[in-house]
Scaffold this active site. Structure first.
Site, PDB file in Angstrom:
ATOM      1  N   ASP A  94       0.813  -1.228   0.000  1.00 20.51           N
ATOM      2  CA  ASP A  94       0.000   0.000   0.000  1.00 20.51           C
ATOM      3  C   ASP A  94       0.839   1.266   0.000  1.00 20.51           C
ATOM      4  OD1 ASP A  94       1.104  -0.014   2.505  1.00 20.51           O
ATOM      5  OD2 ASP A  94      -0.727  -0.632   3.534  1.00 20.51           O
ATOM      6  N   GLU A 142      -0.895  -9.034  -1.334  1.00 20.27           N
ATOM      7  CA  GLU A 142      -1.461  -8.479  -0.097  1.00 20.27           C
ATOM      8  C   GLU A 142      -2.633  -7.536  -0.422  1.00 20.27           C
ATOM      9  OE1 GLU A 142       0.224  -5.578   2.965  1.00 20.27           O
ATOM     10  OE2 GLU A 142       0.953  -7.471   3.763  1.00 20.27           O
ATOM     11  N   ARG A 171       2.807   8.047   9.184  1.00 21.71           N
ATOM     12  CA  ARG A 171       2.633   9.493   8.969  1.00 21.71           C
ATOM     13  C   ARG A 171       1.540  10.085   9.858  1.00 21.71           C
ATOM     14  NH1 ARG A 171       4.923  11.801   3.835  1.00 21.71           N
ATOM     15  NH2 ARG A 171       6.287  10.136   3.134  1.00 21.71           N
ATOM     16  N   HIS A 214      13.330   4.528  12.530  1.00 20.97           N
ATOM     17  CA  HIS A 214      13.094   4.708  11.092  1.00 20.97           C
ATOM     18  C   HIS A 214      13.783   5.992  10.635  1.00 20.97           C
ATOM     19  CE1 HIS A 214      10.849   5.220   7.349  1.00 20.97           C
ATOM     20  NE2 HIS A 214      10.394   3.989   7.486  1.00 20.97           N
TER      21      HIS A 214
HETATM   22  C1  UD1 Z   1       6.860   4.409   3.538  1.00 25.32           C
HETATM   23  C2  UD1 Z   1       5.424   4.099   3.137  1.00 25.32           C
HETATM   24  C3  UD1 Z   1       4.695   3.395   4.260  1.00 25.32           C
HETATM   25  C4  UD1 Z   1       5.476   2.186   4.727  1.00 25.32           C
HETATM   26  C5  UD1 Z   1       6.875   2.611   5.103  1.00 25.32           C
HETATM   27  C6  UD1 Z   1       7.701   1.403   5.461  1.00 25.32           C
HETATM   28  C7  UD1 Z   1       4.306   5.664   1.625  1.00 25.32           C
HETATM   29  C8  UD1 Z   1       3.522   6.901   1.502  1.00 25.32           C
HETATM   30  N1  UD1 Z   1       4.714   5.353   2.862  1.00 25.32           N
HETATM   31  O1  UD1 Z   1       6.809   5.356   4.597  1.00 25.32           O
HETATM   32  O2  UD1 Z   1       3.427   2.967   3.789  1.00 25.32           O
HETATM   33  O3  UD1 Z   1       4.835   1.640   5.857  1.00 25.32           O
HETATM   34  O4  UD1 Z   1       7.494   3.238   3.971  1.00 25.32           O
HETATM   35  O5  UD1 Z   1       8.841   1.756   6.176  1.00 25.32           O
HETATM   36  O6  UD1 Z   1       4.555   4.992   0.627  1.00 25.32           O
HETATM   37  N2  UD1 Z   1      14.334   7.538   4.393  1.00 25.32           N
HETATM   38  C9  UD1 Z   1      15.701   7.399   4.310  1.00 25.32           C
HETATM   39  N3  UD1 Z   1      16.205   6.178   3.941  1.00 25.32           N
HETATM   40  C10 UD1 Z   1      15.416   5.118   3.659  1.00 25.32           C
HETATM   41  C11 UD1 Z   1      14.030   5.260   3.785  1.00 25.32           C
HETATM   42  C12 UD1 Z   1      13.511   6.491   4.140  1.00 25.32           C
HETATM   43  O7  UD1 Z   1      16.452   8.330   4.552  1.00 25.32           O
HETATM   44  O8  UD1 Z   1      15.943   4.046   3.317  1.00 25.32           O
HETATM   45  C13 UD1 Z   1      13.769   8.866   4.787  1.00 25.32           C
HETATM   46  C14 UD1 Z   1      13.893   9.895   3.633  1.00 25.32           C
HETATM   47  O9  UD1 Z   1      14.123  11.155   4.180  1.00 25.32           O
HETATM   48  C15 UD1 Z   1      12.512   9.836   2.973  1.00 25.32           C
HETATM   49  C16 UD1 Z   1      11.645   9.657   4.213  1.00 25.32           C
HETATM   50  O10 UD1 Z   1      12.362   8.737   5.059  1.00 25.32           O
HETATM   51  O11 UD1 Z   1      12.183  10.977   2.231  1.00 25.32           O
HETATM   52  C17 UD1 Z   1      10.255   9.173   3.956  1.00 25.32           C
HETATM   53  O12 UD1 Z   1      10.228   8.019   3.122  1.00 25.32           O
HETATM   54  P1  UD1 Z   1       8.821   7.565   2.430  1.00 25.32           P
HETATM   55  O13 UD1 Z   1       9.051   6.307   1.693  1.00 25.32           O
HETATM   56  O14 UD1 Z   1       8.237   8.704   1.689  1.00 25.32           O
HETATM   57  O15 UD1 Z   1       7.865   7.340   3.651  1.00 25.32           O
HETATM   58  P2  UD1 Z   1       7.985   6.379   4.886  1.00 25.32           P
HETATM   59  O16 UD1 Z   1       7.565   7.175   6.053  1.00 25.32           O
HETATM   60  O17 UD1 Z   1       9.294   5.699   4.909  1.00 25.32           O
HETATM   61  N1  UDP Z   2      12.088  -4.482  10.044  1.00 25.08           N
HETATM   62  C1  UDP Z   2      13.470  -4.633   9.838  1.00 25.08           C
HETATM   63  N2  UDP Z   2      14.328  -3.844  10.584  1.00 25.08           N
HETATM   64  C2  UDP Z   2      13.883  -2.930  11.472  1.00 25.08           C
HETATM   65  C3  UDP Z   2      12.481  -2.775  11.658  1.00 25.08           C
HETATM   66  C4  UDP Z   2      11.618  -3.555  10.917  1.00 25.08           C
HETATM   67  O1  UDP Z   2      13.903  -5.463   9.044  1.00 25.08           O
HETATM   68  O2  UDP Z   2      14.717  -2.258  12.101  1.00 25.08           O
HETATM   69  C5  UDP Z   2      11.179  -5.313   9.232  1.00 25.08           C
HETATM   70  C6  UDP Z   2      10.076  -6.039   9.996  1.00 25.08           C
HETATM   71  O3  UDP Z   2      10.491  -7.341  10.380  1.00 25.08           O
HETATM   72  C7  UDP Z   2       8.934  -6.096   8.987  1.00 25.08           C
HETATM   73  C8  UDP Z   2       9.166  -4.880   8.122  1.00 25.08           C
HETATM   74  O4  UDP Z   2      10.485  -4.431   8.384  1.00 25.08           O
HETATM   75  O5  UDP Z   2       9.010  -7.234   8.136  1.00 25.08           O
HETATM   76  C9  UDP Z   2       8.158  -3.822   8.448  1.00 25.08           C
HETATM   77  O6  UDP Z   2       8.486  -2.650   7.791  1.00 25.08           O
HETATM   78  P1  UDP Z   2       7.935  -1.236   8.236  1.00 25.08           P
HETATM   79  O7  UDP Z   2       7.557  -1.277   9.676  1.00 25.08           O
HETATM   80  O8  UDP Z   2       8.953  -0.248   7.797  1.00 25.08           O
HETATM   81  O9  UDP Z   2       6.664  -1.035   7.292  1.00 25.08           O
HETATM   82  P2  UDP Z   2       5.149  -1.527   7.374  1.00 25.08           P
HETATM   83  O10 UDP Z   2       5.137  -3.000   7.546  1.00 25.08           O
HETATM   84  O11 UDP Z   2       4.500  -0.786   8.497  1.00 25.08           O
HETATM   85  O12 UDP Z   2       4.590  -1.084   6.058  1.00 25.08           O
END
Ligand code: UD1
Ligand code: UDP
Length: 370
Positions: A98, A120, A208, A239
């Site tokens: 999603d 999913e 978010r 995160h």
């Molecule tokens: C995204 C997904 C969310 C998912 C989550 C898993 C959307 C809108 N959100 O949220 O559904 O649950 O990923 O973790 O698609 N960043 C880094 N390095 C990384 C990843 C993220 O620096 O490897 C930072 C960056 O500043 C980036 C910010 O996190 O711009 C947000 O990343 P984004 O993918 O937009 O949203 P998430 O909050 O990570």
């Molecule tokens: N996870 C990981 N390292 C971490 C935290 C989470 O590998 O430090 C794994 C966790 O086991 C799960 C997945 O990341 O499989 C979940 O991802 P996240 O919470 O970022 O996204 P969501 O599932 O909420 O979309």
């Protein structure tokens, strides 16, 4: 015989974890040529997971920017995805979940009239604001999907309620359990020392809709739990989203029994879940994995699209209110019977064979086409 070309698209950490078993199953299958496209909506988190599963993307859009907005991310994704679809001409596109990547690739595939399979499928809270923007991403993606791979019967029912035809829905189990079971038996050291005399509370949070005041409440709750329980240590892999890590380090950065660390690679994270007494999380994937490992989860949200483990009594929704989180966690720390009721190993999300079922559905489809 020509192979059928399947393009698997991954953008973020959870997509890579949940698509890895599908990619590996398709790569092994003689009927398919499986190509992998990384949008890299997440850069480092995605690369970590792909490394663990030995998957090297064939193409990489390198789309992530620091603190990206949803609109800018979507706007960068669509033309970049379209270029790949035009060049690759896959027979099928597959993506999981999603995120913005998934919604954008479903739309880009629709524009190119390439059939899209949603891994999913059918998770719903029926509330567009929670989780934001993921509920919208699921609904839009569902409208554009040919094969709905629903993880559970209740996800299937959600799709039927929305008018999806029964013959387009396949209940497969969740591929996260395939991924988890493929690694869970391995003994992996953690990248920090744990005190074996203390109970481990493992924390993750990134949604978010929790940014700002709710996230500060969550952090205050973690601090209170650590202050009140000398036999508890907290590990929180933070995160990298700047809206999360700045508050986490301000509120929690200076406590002797709270370890804030970089996101853990998947194997050490699974090892940490196995060692945890209790997990506090707003993550979707963790709500699915922890029950299979017999670990109670208090979900830092008011609603969930994963009702099965809540119904089993092994996951509980506690929202983002400090007093509520502290009260529920303290109850589990103090009451052995209540804890044991939640610490049963149940796996309502799958049996570890979901990816094989997805490959079979696609194989049967192409077999019927000739
Ligand atoms: C995204 C997904 C969310 C998912 C989550 C898993 C959307 C809108 N959100 O949220 O559904 O649950 O990923 O973790 O698609 N960043 C880094 N390095 C990384 C990843 C993220 O620096 O490897 C930072 C960056 O500043 C980036 C910010 O996190 O711009 C947000 O990343 P984004 O993918 O937009 O949203 P998430 O909050 O990570
Ligand atoms: N996870 C990981 N390292 C971490 C935290 C989470 O590998 O430090 C794994 C966790 O086991 C799960 C997945 O990341 O499989 C979940 O991802 P996240 O919470 O970022 O996204 P969501 O599932 O909420 O979309």
């Amino acid at each position: 015989m020509d192979k059928h070309k399947i393009l698997c698209v991954v953008g973020t950490r959870p997509e890579a974890i949940k698509m890895a078993p599908v990619i590996l199953a398709l790569k092994e299958h003689p009927a398919f040529e499986c190509r992998v496209l990384a949008t890299a909506q997440h850069r480092n988190l995605l690369d970590q997971v792909l490394r663990v599963f030995g998957i090297e993307p064939d193409m990489d859009l390198d789309i992530m920017q620091p603190d990206q907005t949803l609109a800018a991310l979507t706007a960068r994704l669509l033309p970049a995805l379209d270029d790949v679809l035009q060049a690759e001409k896959p027979d099928v596109v597959l993506a999981q979940g999603d995120t913005t990547t998934v919604m954008a690739v479903a739309l880009a595939s629709f524009y190119r009239r390439i059939p899209f399979g949603h891994v999913e499928a059918g998770l719903r809270t029926w509330n567009m604001a929670y989780p934001f923007p993921e509920e919208m991403n699921r609904v839009v993606t569902g409208k554009l999907t040919k094969w709905h791979f629903a993880p559970t019967e209740s996800a299937c029912q959600n799709l039927l309620k929305e008018g999806v035809g029964e013959s387009n829905i396949f209940v497969t189990g969740n591929t996260v359990i395939d991924a988890l079971l493929s690694v869970a038996k391995r003994e992996i050291p953690l990248p920090f020392n744990l005190d074996s005399s203390k109970r481990l509370i493992l924390v993750t949070a990134h949604r978010r809709e929790n940014f700002g005041a709710p996230f500060r409440e969550i952090c205050r709750a973690i601090l209170t739990l650590a202050d009140h329980n000398k036999d508890v240590q907290v590990v929180y892999p933070v995160h990298p989203n700047p809206n999360v890590c700045e508050t986490a380090s301000q509120v929690l950065g200076n406590h002797s029994r709270i370890t804030l660390c970089e996101p853990l690679d998947y194997l050490p994270f699974v090892a940490a879940m196995k060692q945890a007494f209790l997990i506090l999380s707003d993550s979707g994937g963790v709500q699915e994995e922890a029950p299979a490992l017999g670990k109670p989860v208090l979900v830092l949200r008011n609603e969930t699209e994963r009702p099965e483990a809540v119904a089993e009594g092994v996951v509980k929704l506690v929202g983002a209110d400090c007093d509520r989180i502290v009260g529920e966690a303290q109850h589990l720390l103090d009451d052995g019977a209540a804890y044991r009721r939640m610490a049963r190993g149940v796996s309502p999300y799958g049996d570890g064979r979901a990816a094989g079922r997805i490959a079979s559905v696609l194989r049967d489809y192409f077999a019927a086409c000739v």
